[in-house]
Design an enzyme around this catalytic site. Structure first.
Site, PDB file in Angstrom:
ATOM      1  N   ASP A 199       8.650   3.885   3.490  1.00 35.92           N
ATOM      2  CA  ASP A 199       8.082   4.906   4.363  1.00 35.92           C
ATOM      3  C   ASP A 199       8.494   4.711   5.818  1.00 35.92           C
ATOM      4  OD1 ASP A 199       6.473   2.568   4.699  1.00 35.92           O
ATOM      5  OD2 ASP A 199       4.997   3.371   3.308  1.00 35.92           O
ATOM      6  N   ASN A 251      -7.526   0.773  -0.152  1.00 30.97           N
ATOM      7  CA  ASN A 251      -7.971   1.920  -0.945  1.00 30.97           C
ATOM      8  C   ASN A 251      -7.045   2.187  -2.135  1.00 30.97           C
ATOM      9  OD1 ASN A 251      -5.726   3.003   0.303  1.00 30.97           O
ATOM     10  ND2 ASN A 251      -6.819   4.582   1.438  1.00 30.97           N
ATOM     11  N   HIS A 309      -3.724   2.388  -1.960  1.00 34.65           N
ATOM     12  CA  HIS A 309      -2.482   3.107  -1.682  1.00 34.65           C
ATOM     13  C   HIS A 309      -1.273   2.181  -1.821  1.00 34.65           C
ATOM     14  CE1 HIS A 309      -2.927   1.888   2.749  1.00 34.65           C
ATOM     15  NE2 HIS A 309      -1.716   1.471   2.445  1.00 34.65           N
ATOM     16  N   GLU A 351      -1.843   8.049  -0.508  1.00 34.30           N
ATOM     17  CA  GLU A 351      -3.269   7.869  -0.304  1.00 34.30           C
ATOM     18  C   GLU A 351      -4.066   8.405  -1.499  1.00 34.30           C
ATOM     19  OE1 GLU A 351      -4.257   6.165   2.087  1.00 34.30           O
ATOM     20  OE2 GLU A 351      -3.091   6.495   3.910  1.00 34.30           O
TER      21      GLU A 351
END
Length: 241
Positions: free
Chosen positions: A67, A136, A138, A143
């Protein structure tokens, strides 16, 4: 899925570097999918050490990164290109022309994502993809969601992720709110996946992601379906499994 337990962060970093190093030795022209964040820093430091010792050669290696923040230039000290250059690229003999990240300065999201997917396709595909794991669940910037995204896309970052990244910026307002990230389909296309995790704060999400239901609410859970996944974690990270 293979779980390799390390005694601490340093041991985790050494073990992960050994796995990547073996990939480079066995296939000197490997395509490596690389990750940013605090967890892989030790892994990169060990790879640099192995290069300096003459044990690894990056001359034919191609890299593609998970990313990049949208809106940051490569010379911005918080861009992921800057991170990779600081921690790995400038310390080894990798050809700069063979290091690839999505173009964070491209305002047209569709164009930036399509260009990056074409780059990955042109390499012949990722041989080994390195991943971290978010609190979380990810991976990359995929997400929690109602769906698993297929290809590279522009994501609006989750509030938890923005707050986690705030420590790297002068203020909350300075943290980019969007990023270009490989989609789950692109990640899953990698031949091998290596996940690095460290710390007790990751223990709950490890249990949920890899021993719970497969759901886009926990994006990493999809990795249960990948045929070749290795997770290297320290004792604290593995304390709940």
């Amino acid at each position: 899925m293979r779980f390799i337990k390390a005694s601490n962060y340093e041991d985790m970093s050494r073990k992960a570097a050994n796995i990547i190093g073996a990939q480079i030795i066995l296939k000197p022209d490997s395509v490596l999918g690389l990750a940013t964040g605090s967890t892989p820093i030790g892994t990169y430091a060990n790879l640099v050490k192995d290069y300096e010792n003459g044990d690894l050669d990056f001359a034919k290696i191609i890299s593609v990164n998970l990313d990049e923040y949208k809106g940051l230039t490569r010379d911005n000290d918080q861009s992921y290109y800057y991170f990779m250059n600081h921690h790995l690229f400038r310390h080894v003999n990798i050809d700069a022309n063979n290091t690839h990240l999505a173009d964070g300065t491209e305002a047209d999201a569709d164009k930036a994502c399509a260009q990056f997917e074409q780059i990955i396709k042109a390499t012949g595909g990722v041989d080994l993809q390195l991943l971290g794991l978010g609190h979380n669940g990810h991976i990359g910037f995929n997400e929690p969601s109602d769906v698993f995204m297929d290809k590279t896309f522009c994501v609006t970052l989750d509030e938890m992720t923005i707050k986690a990244n705030q420590r790297f910026f002068a203020s909350y307002e300075d943290v980019p709110k969007q990023a270009y990230t490989m989609g789950i389909g692109t990640i899953m296309a990698a031949k091998k996946i290596l996940i690095v995790v460290s710390g007790e704060d990751k223990s709950s999400i490890i249990k949920e992601a890899f021993f719970g239901s497969v759901t886009p609410k926990v994006q990493a859970s999809i990795l249960q379906f990948h045929p070749d996944v290795t997770i290297v974690g320290d004792e604290a990270a593995f304390s709940k499994i």
